[in-house]
Design an enzyme around this catalytic site. Structure first.
Site, PDB file in Angstrom:
ATOM      1  N   CYS A   1      62.958  73.846 101.853  1.00 54.43           N
ATOM      2  CA  CYS A   1      63.271  73.468 103.221  1.00 54.43           C
ATOM      3  C   CYS A   1      64.086  74.559 103.905  1.00 54.43           C
ATOM      4  O   CYS A   1      63.847  74.905 105.063  1.00 54.43           O
ATOM      5  CB  CYS A   1      64.021  72.146 103.244  1.00 54.43           C
ATOM      6  SG  CYS A   1      64.225  71.450 104.897  1.00 54.43           S
TER       7      CYS A   1
ATOM      8  N   CYS B   1      65.530  64.581 104.461  1.00 57.93           N
ATOM      9  CA  CYS B   1      65.329  63.210 104.911  1.00 57.93           C
ATOM     10  C   CYS B   1      64.476  62.388 103.959  1.00 57.93           C
ATOM     11  O   CYS B   1      64.875  61.309 103.537  1.00 57.93           O
ATOM     12  CB  CYS B   1      64.705  63.213 106.298  1.00 57.93           C
ATOM     13  SG  CYS B   1      64.544  61.569 107.018  1.00 57.93           S
TER      14      CYS B   1
END
Length: 364
Positions: A99, A194
């Site tokens: 990420c 998330c």
């Protein structure tokens, strides 16, 4: 004065970043990167509204421009696909590493970050210069240090980054937030990106990989101890979730072809530990400190981590044919192919390199 893009998530760390920058006379533009999976069918419990509201409040409080950058598709195509593919192959992925490399400092840079001199983040890390070369360096707070999550960045990414809280302890960051009356001062820390933080990880895997019953076998004896619902739900070194009596039992090997989990019993069996780690895709972040020595067949003393922990292991880095190998002074638990090894200088200060674990085993 330099132009700064501040990546703010609504948490206390990135909120304090804005406060500190403004105290120093900067006026950063604030960006909230939207990467959640709430737009995917069935994922409705990963809301970003509260995070965005707090981030917008911070922008208004300090008179900064605020913008939401939707990188959902890039996140899905890069990080989520990588995670699913790795697990399917029996590897242990690290979505946070991907990420950072692909989204926060990759896709964001392409979309908006290239317009700014620097990008500031709430990571616990530092940047130092050695002979004019920028190096990622460890944070003041050893427990919160996040350099391992940044270990796949490259020269251009590290060069542009600012880490305003890297010289602070977490307790000091909280104190700054309270003194500045920031709404995030008492917010709990997020537990990861998330879809891993707010969505049950096994539910995520079940949706995309399903379930398939397989055997749980004791490695040393070949005795069948029970069954599992798919090797992809388990990682090397895992203890919880096996539901076997007479433990503790640890996952030490996976047969992805036959869907078999191999386990060993006890807290300290030889099968759980290894001191040899072979690396794939060896990567220098910014400065190449060692290749000349390694090409000559010399061994380099290093500190390293194979998982997110405040503790460093002592090891010796060497070139092995086309690849690289670390031999640890002491055996380490849970060497999991697919995870990333972060390699530091011998002072455990500079992040010099990283590599994906290809294999790990006991050795003399």
């Amino acid at each position: 004065m330099e132009s700064i893009a501040a990546l703010v998530s609504g948490g206390v760390d990135s909120s304090v970043v804005v406060h500190l920058l403004c105290e120093q006379g900067y006026k950063p533009d604030i960006f909230y990167i939207k990467i959640g999976m709430e737009e995917e069918e069935g994922y409705i419990d990963c809301p970003a509204e509260e995070d965005m509201e707090i981030t917008q409040f911070i922008a208004q409080k300090y008179g900064c421009r605020f913008e939401v950058v939707d990188l959902h598709r890039e996140y899905w195509d890069g990080v989520v696909t990588y995670t699913i593919d790795s697990v399917r192959k029996g590897l242990t992925p690290n979505p946070d590493v991907m990420c950072n490399r692909l989204i926060k400092f990759g896709a964001f840079e392409e979309r908006r970050g290239h317009e700014y001199d620097f990008t500031a983040t709430g990571h616990y890390a530092n940047k130092v210069y050695v002979d004019g070369v920028p190096f990622l360096a460890t944070a003041k707070d050893p427990v919160k240090d996040q350099t391992d999550f940044l270990s796949q960045l490259d020269y251009s990414q590290v060069s542009k980054l600012m880490f305003p809280i890297g010289g602070l302890m977490k307790s000091e960051v909280r104190a700054v937030a309270r003194e500045a009356h920031l709404p995030s001062a008492e917010r709990k820390d997020s537990q990861g990106i998330c879809f891993l933080g707010k969505i049950n990880y096994n539910d995520f895997l079940r949706r995309y990989l399903g379930e398939r019953e397989g055997k749980i076998v004791e490695l040393e004896t070949g005795r069948v101890l029970g069954t599992h619902k798919g090797y992809w739900f388990h990682t090397i070194g895992q203890r919880k979730g096996l539901y076997l009596g007479g433990g503790p039992w640890f996952v030490v090997k996976k047969d992805t072809e036959e869907n078999v989990l191999y386990v060993s019993q006890g807290y300290d069996p030889e099968t759980q530990y290894g001191n040899v780690i072979d690396l794939l895709g060896f990567h220098y972040l910014t400065g190449d400190l060692w290749s000349e020595k390694l090409e000559k067949g010399e061994v380099v003393d290093v500190k390293f981590k194979i998982r997110h922990t405040p503790d460093f292991a002592q090891g010796h880095l060497m070139r092995m044919g086309e690849g690289y190998r670390i031999v640890s002074d002491v055996k380490v638990q849970g060497i999991a192919p697919g995870q990333y090894t972060t390699i530091y200088d011998n002072d455990a200060h500079l992040v010099v390199a990283s590599g994906m674990i290809g294999a790990g085993f006991s050795g003399s």
